[in-house]
Design a protein around this motif. Structure first.
Motif, PDB file in Angstrom:
ATOM      1  N   PHE A 135      23.214   5.605  38.513  1.00 38.22           N
ATOM      2  CA  PHE A 135      23.621   6.590  39.513  1.00 38.22           C
ATOM      3  C   PHE A 135      23.373   8.036  39.086  1.00 38.22           C
ATOM      4  CE2 PHE A 135      26.102   2.986  41.126  1.00 38.22           C
ATOM      5  CZ  PHE A 135      25.844   3.116  42.486  1.00 38.22           C
ATOM      6  N   LYS A 136      23.006   8.224  37.835  1.00 39.48           N
ATOM      7  CA  LYS A 136      22.787   9.582  37.349  1.00 39.48           C
ATOM      8  C   LYS A 136      21.638  10.230  38.127  1.00 39.48           C
ATOM      9  CE  LYS A 136      22.154  12.180  33.062  1.00 39.48           C
ATOM     10  NZ  LYS A 136      21.916  12.078  31.601  1.00 39.48           N
ATOM     11  N   ASN A 137      21.849  11.429  38.585  1.00 34.27           N
ATOM     12  CA  ASN A 137      20.860  12.201  39.351  1.00 34.27           C
ATOM     13  C   ASN A 137      20.525  11.588  40.711  1.00 34.27           C
ATOM     14  OD1 ASN A 137      20.594  14.057  37.233  1.00 34.27           O
ATOM     15  ND2 ASN A 137      19.031  12.810  36.244  1.00 34.27           N
ATOM     16  N   PHE A 138      21.280  10.531  41.112  1.00 37.79           N
ATOM     17  CA  PHE A 138      20.999   9.890  42.403  1.00 37.79           C
ATOM     18  C   PHE A 138      21.175  10.878  43.551  1.00 37.79           C
ATOM     19  CE2 PHE A 138      22.490   7.773  46.241  1.00 37.79           C
ATOM     20  CZ  PHE A 138      21.528   6.802  46.434  1.00 37.79           C
ATOM     21  N   LEU A 139      22.250  11.654  43.498  1.00 37.06           N
ATOM     22  CA  LEU A 139      22.550  12.569  44.594  1.00 37.06           C
ATOM     23  C   LEU A 139      21.458  13.621  44.760  1.00 37.06           C
ATOM     24  CD1 LEU A 139      24.565  13.252  46.764  1.00 37.06           C
ATOM     25  CD2 LEU A 139      25.830  14.646  45.122  1.00 37.06           C
ATOM     26  N   LEU A 140      20.946  14.136  43.640  1.00 37.94           N
ATOM     27  CA  LEU A 140      19.870  15.125  43.709  1.00 37.94           C
ATOM     28  C   LEU A 140      18.630  14.512  44.351  1.00 37.94           C
ATOM     29  CD1 LEU A 140      18.571  17.847  43.045  1.00 37.94           C
ATOM     30  CD2 LEU A 140      18.067  16.959  40.752  1.00 37.94           C
ATOM     31  N   ARG A 141      18.280  13.311  43.947  1.00 36.89           N
ATOM     32  CA  ARG A 141      17.092  12.644  44.510  1.00 36.89           C
ATOM     33  C   ARG A 141      17.289  12.326  45.987  1.00 36.89           C
ATOM     34  NH1 ARG A 141      13.647  11.206  40.496  1.00 36.89           N
ATOM     35  NH2 ARG A 141      14.479  11.232  38.374  1.00 36.89           N
ATOM     36  N   LEU A 142      18.542  12.038  46.365  1.00 37.20           N
ATOM     37  CA  LEU A 142      18.844  11.784  47.774  1.00 37.20           C
ATOM     38  C   LEU A 142      18.647  13.053  48.587  1.00 37.20           C
ATOM     39  CD1 LEU A 142      19.998   9.526  49.693  1.00 37.20           C
ATOM     40  CD2 LEU A 142      22.233  10.570  49.320  1.00 37.20           C
ATOM     41  N   ARG A 143      19.109  14.188  48.053  1.00 38.61           N
ATOM     42  CA  ARG A 143      18.942  15.469  48.749  1.00 38.61           C
ATOM     43  C   ARG A 143      17.476  15.843  48.891  1.00 38.61           C
ATOM     44  NH1 ARG A 143      22.671  18.082  44.896  1.00 38.61           N
ATOM     45  NH2 ARG A 143      24.814  17.705  45.554  1.00 38.61           N
ATOM     46  N   LEU A 144      16.671  15.458  47.900  1.00 37.65           N
ATOM     47  CA  LEU A 144      15.241  15.789  47.919  1.00 37.65           C
ATOM     48  C   LEU A 144      14.424  14.805  48.748  1.00 37.65           C
ATOM     49  CD1 LEU A 144      14.765  16.764  44.153  1.00 37.65           C
ATOM     50  CD2 LEU A 144      14.994  18.305  46.116  1.00 37.65           C
ATOM     51  N   ASP A 145      15.106  13.900  49.446  1.00 33.89           N
ATOM     52  CA  ASP A 145      14.458  12.922  50.342  1.00 33.89           C
ATOM     53  C   ASP A 145      13.513  11.978  49.616  1.00 33.89           C
ATOM     54  OD1 ASP A 145      15.771  13.719  52.645  1.00 33.89           O
ATOM     55  OD2 ASP A 145      14.287  15.273  53.095  1.00 33.89           O
ATOM     56  N   GLU A 146      13.798  11.681  48.347  1.00 37.09           N
ATOM     57  CA  GLU A 146      12.947  10.748  47.608  1.00 37.09           C
ATOM     58  C   GLU A 146      13.138   9.309  48.073  1.00 37.09           C
ATOM     59  OE1 GLU A 146      12.996  11.052  43.406  1.00 37.09           O
ATOM     60  OE2 GLU A 146      12.808  13.246  43.371  1.00 37.09           O
ATOM     61  N   PHE A 147      14.241   9.038  48.805  1.00 36.02           N
ATOM     62  CA  PHE A 147      14.528   7.679  49.253  1.00 36.02           C
ATOM     63  C   PHE A 147      14.370   7.505  50.761  1.00 36.02           C
ATOM     64  CE2 PHE A 147      17.739   8.381  45.702  1.00 36.02           C
ATOM     65  CZ  PHE A 147      16.850   7.984  44.706  1.00 36.02           C
ATOM     66  N   LYS A 148      13.702   8.445  51.413  1.00 37.72           N
ATOM     67  CA  LYS A 148      13.622   8.394  52.871  1.00 37.72           C
ATOM     68  C   LYS A 148      12.844   7.183  53.369  1.00 37.72           C
ATOM     69  CE  LYS A 148       9.666  11.596  53.095  1.00 37.72           C
ATOM     70  NZ  LYS A 148       9.210  12.891  53.636  1.00 37.72           N
ATOM     71  N   ASN A 149      12.045   6.535  52.480  1.00 30.63           N
ATOM     72  CA  ASN A 149      11.282   5.363  52.914  1.00 30.63           C
ATOM     73  C   ASN A 149      12.183   4.164  53.199  1.00 30.63           C
ATOM     74  OD1 ASN A 149      11.731   5.190  50.035  1.00 30.63           O
ATOM     75  ND2 ASN A 149      10.380   3.417  50.033  1.00 30.63           N
TER      76      ASN A 149
END
Length: 327
Positions: A135-149
């Motif tokens: 979960f580390k850095n998950f929130l940042l990656r979520l904000r950066l739309d890295e998981f939009k797929n």
């Protein structure tokens, strides 16, 4: 879906929860109160529209995920093995994960993704550490739309205290920090379309921040909540003391509850007749002793593990040099 909306509570649930991406649900109840069955009931309505990510508790609860009419991906630690023996009614693949941090990049959109970690650790402390890394850095990656797929999605966290534990369950540094990280994710993930289904035996087994960010509740037998913390759940807990495992009550985000005159009877889903086998451990003890042990006890015990020193020409002593000069 049309059949689902025939009853009044179903229509309201569809409007306030299913249609509203990112709205989380908290399932409460003692062991044997039918929480996993109720979880499976609601998953069938999320799966057609959202990517499902399921936390594997290691207790065969994931078998119900193979009956949702979707292909299944099982994510396991690299070097470990996952086997299913028997008839499996869905297509499935097993994906090794080299390090916990990249788990989220391997999620398949539209699939049922099962994160299987719990049965591959001998030490709970090591599991907590890797869950924290996941979960580390998950929130940042979520904000950066890295998981939009693979968004919108639902993260189904059975035995949620493993991820969202508080001091009542786990006082370790990794446990507390992971719980705080995930609670922060719950605060912000709704706007990105990531909802959580939190399943726990006790209302107080997870951090307060996480509880406050789940506006919908499914109450099962044995739920106990103080009136000061949630008056509605406290009221329903009186009826939930002696109900059957198939029974439950739903509290919607607007505060309305259903099962007003009698509890809602949820259906029972027959598990697959399949055996699941977990092999290998991430933190399995190595044959070679830890380096720290070299400093304790009798060093001779480790003589066979020592490296032979490199041979080099002997340097003559000063006395030999002195004698040679005098001669």
């Amino acid at each position: 879906m049309r059949k689902f909306c025939h009853e009044e509570w179903c229509l309201e649930f569809f409007k306030q929860v299913i249609q509203t991406k990112g709205t989380s649900i908290f399932f409460t109840g003692t062991p044997g109160s039918g929480k996993s069955q109720k979880d499976r009931y609601f998953l069938q309505y999320f799966a057609p529209f959202e990517t499902v990510i399921k936390w594997d508790t290691g207790k065969d609860d994931i078998q119900l995920c193979f009956t949702l009419g979707k292909p299944v991906q099982i994510l396991i630690p690299l070097g470990c093995k996952f086997e299913m023996r028997g008839e499996v009614p869905a297509e499935y693949v097993i994906t090794p994960v080299p390090i916990p941090e990249i788990t989220w990049r391997l999620i398949k959109p539209g699939w049922i993704n099962i994160i299987s970690m719990r049965n591959y650790y001998l030490d709970e402390k090591n599991l907590k550490s890797d869950v924290r890394a996941m979960f580390k850095n998950f929130l940042l990656r979520l904000r950066l739309d890295e998981f939009k797929n693979w968004l919108p999605a639902v993260f189904d966290a059975d035995e949620a205290h493993v991820i969202l534990g508080n001091l009542r369950i786990d006082a370790s540094a990794d446990g507390k920090q992971t719980g705080q990280d995930v609670a922060n994710i719950l605060k912000e993930c709704r706007s990105k379309g990531l909802r959580w289904l939190i399943i726990s035996q006790g209302y107080y087994d997870i951090q307060g921040t996480a509880r406050e960010n789940t506006p919908c509740y499914v109450v099962s037998r044995g739920t106990v909540v103080d009136r000061r913390d949630n008056p509605k759940l406290n009221y329903l807990s009186g009826f939930a003391r002696s109900c059957e495992s198939k029974h439950g009550w739903i509290v919607l985000p607007n505060g309305d509850h259903y099962g007003k005159t009698s509890p809602i009877p949820f259906p029972y889903f027959e598990p697959m007749k399949t055996r699941i086998i977990y092999r290998g451990f991430v933190d399995e003890e190595k044959d070679m002793a830890d380096d720290s042990e070299m400093l304790r006890g009798d060093p001779g015990v480790f003589a066979s593990q020592m490296f032979e020193p490199e041979h080099s020409p002997a340097i003559p002593s000063r006395y030999a040099v002195y004698d040679g000069v005098n001669q």
